[in-house]
Design an enzyme around this catalytic site. Sequence first.
Site, PDB file in Angstrom:
ATOM      1  N   LYS A 232       0.813  -1.222   0.000  1.00  0.00           N
ATOM      2  CA  LYS A 232       0.000   0.000   0.000  1.00  0.00           C
ATOM      3  C   LYS A 232       0.844   1.270   0.000  1.00  0.00           C
ATOM      4  O   LYS A 232       1.429   1.639   1.007  1.00  0.00           O
ATOM      5  CB  LYS A 232      -0.927  -0.007   1.220  1.00  0.00           C
ATOM      6  CG  LYS A 232      -1.942  -1.132   1.158  1.00  0.00           C
ATOM      7  CD  LYS A 232      -2.733  -1.217   2.448  1.00  0.00           C
ATOM      8  CE  LYS A 232      -2.874  -2.633   2.945  1.00  0.00           C
ATOM      9  NZ  LYS A 232      -1.882  -3.064   3.927  1.00  0.00           N
TER      10      LYS A 232
ATOM     11  N   GLY B  95       5.760  -5.650  11.952  1.00  0.00           N
ATOM     12  CA  GLY B  95       4.865  -6.174  10.925  1.00  0.00           C
ATOM     13  C   GLY B  95       5.561  -7.128   9.982  1.00  0.00           C
ATOM     14  O   GLY B  95       6.361  -7.961  10.396  1.00  0.00           O
TER      15      GLY B  95
HETATM   16  P1  AMP Z   1       1.767  -3.604   3.412  1.00  0.00           P
HETATM   17  O1  AMP Z   1       0.663  -4.073   4.308  1.00  0.00           O
HETATM   18  O2  AMP Z   1       1.402  -2.422   2.591  1.00  0.00           O
HETATM   19  O3  AMP Z   1       3.082  -3.433   4.137  1.00  0.00           O
HETATM   20  O4  AMP Z   1       2.003  -4.781   2.362  1.00  0.00           O
HETATM   21  C1  AMP Z   1       2.494  -6.054   2.726  1.00  0.00           C
HETATM   22  C2  AMP Z   1       2.076  -7.017   1.652  1.00  0.00           C
HETATM   23  O5  AMP Z   1       2.547  -6.558   0.412  1.00  0.00           O
HETATM   24  C3  AMP Z   1       2.633  -8.415   1.798  1.00  0.00           C
HETATM   25  O6  AMP Z   1       1.586  -9.268   2.179  1.00  0.00           O
HETATM   26  C4  AMP Z   1       3.147  -8.746   0.414  1.00  0.00           C
HETATM   27  O7  AMP Z   1       2.701  -9.999  -0.057  1.00  0.00           O
HETATM   28  C5  AMP Z   1       2.552  -7.654  -0.446  1.00  0.00           C
HETATM   29  N1  AMP Z   1       3.333  -7.378  -1.649  1.00  0.00           N
HETATM   30  C6  AMP Z   1       4.652  -7.142  -1.743  1.00  0.00           C
HETATM   31  N2  AMP Z   1       5.030  -6.972  -3.015  1.00  0.00           N
HETATM   32  C7  AMP Z   1       3.932  -7.109  -3.783  1.00  0.00           C
HETATM   33  C8  AMP Z   1       3.679  -7.058  -5.174  1.00  0.00           C
HETATM   34  N3  AMP Z   1       4.667  -6.834  -6.043  1.00  0.00           N
HETATM   35  N4  AMP Z   1       2.414  -7.235  -5.612  1.00  0.00           N
HETATM   36  C9  AMP Z   1       1.434  -7.475  -4.712  1.00  0.00           C
HETATM   37  N5  AMP Z   1       1.592  -7.525  -3.394  1.00  0.00           N
HETATM   38  C10 AMP Z   1       2.838  -7.360  -2.918  1.00  0.00           C
END
Ligand code: AMP
Length: 395
Positions: free
Chosen positions: A199, A352
């Site tokens: 995000k 996290g």
């Molecule tokens: P956040 O909660 O924003 O820190 O996102 C964490 C999540 O981002 C993890 O569950 C990852 O699987 C996901 N993530 C990381 N890279 C990607 C990507 N290239 N496309 C989709 N999801 C991703």
Amino acid sequence: MKKTVRDIDLAGKRVIVRCDFNVPIDGEGRITDETRIVGALPTIRFLIAQGAKTILMSHMGRPDGEVDLKYTLKPVAESLSAHLSQEVLFISSPVVVDDAVRAAAAGLAGGDVMLLENLRFRKGETKNDAAFAQELAELADVWVNDAFGTAHRAHASTAGIAAYLPAVSGFLIEKEVKFLGDAIEHPRRPLVAILGGAKVGDKIPVIENLLTKVDSLLIGGGMAYTFFKARGYEIGMSILDETHTEMAASLERAAKERGVALLLPADVKAATAFANDAEAGFCDADKIPADRMGLDIGPKTVALFTEKIRAAGTVIWNGPMGVFEMPNFAEGTKAVAQALAESGAVTVIGGGDSAAAVEQFGYGDRMSHISTGGGASLEFLEGKLLPGIAVLEDK
Ligand code: AMP
């Protein structure tokens, strides 16, 4: 500098401690991960050794102000009793504080420990209700905050209570403030921040603040694709936050103006579907096929990021480089974790997902500091004053 348990006389005092015992519980009421309980032990042992009368309190889950025994802290009391080799008195009061609890607290001897029921059985907890804060405060002579995971929330037990008692930190919060604070305010340079995760929106305030502090900012994970889009790259089916493409472009401009090296992935691992067994291959970041989605960083990026990490004095990392939950897209995150483990830099991991990834790959004990609070560490990196820390007394 904030006062800690080391800075006050605790002998014979009733000390109420806000801990983070928000541990996962299985269907049979068993704790499946005791990390947070183990993390709280140094402060508790110190209080016992000082002859304090210790009253522990925490929330668990989201019972939303209702009594829900699925979230009782009884298993936590049992676990604590085992770890401390002494009984931790527990009274499961539906109102958390009642006459039985008051009598038990008043009857504690030096070195005794008791635990209150889940604070979120009371609506007043998350509402930071003054009357509930006062009920908690009246049990004790001193308040200790040792729950970093809730330090970004102004609740009755995490902030409101400080209006009625002397307020100091325990060892967990002391360490968080030292490592996160020094990394941002007095880092050994160069200071490199690595951000990832899905995000972008959540991370914008962090990027804005970090751009005023860091020498280099490395961006990976799902959020990189919004930056690629802003540059005009084809990103295929990769994750995109269209509402933030303008912002991504302006952050790149701001980095340039400030002389901060903002590095995006040079290559990615692109797959035909969001699945571990999907067909996948590496491609340059500006050549993602229209029918593929980028799910990890590629080897050129790993080399680029590793070089920056090797030269760093301090590294702050928050957010995975790819979908690390799927083994076929975990390599980039693992390589960054390894580069941090092998670097001579001060390494600070936000809570996290990145904390989970570092532990999962077995590098946990090779980091300088792994934060125990996901949301709290992000707000710290945004430069916000956390309410649970702001209310602590200064030295
Ligand atoms: P956040 O909660 O924003 O820190 O996102 C964490 C999540 O981002 C993890 O569950 C990852 O699987 C996901 N993530 C990381 N890279 C990607 C990507 N290239 N496309 C989709 N999801 C991703």
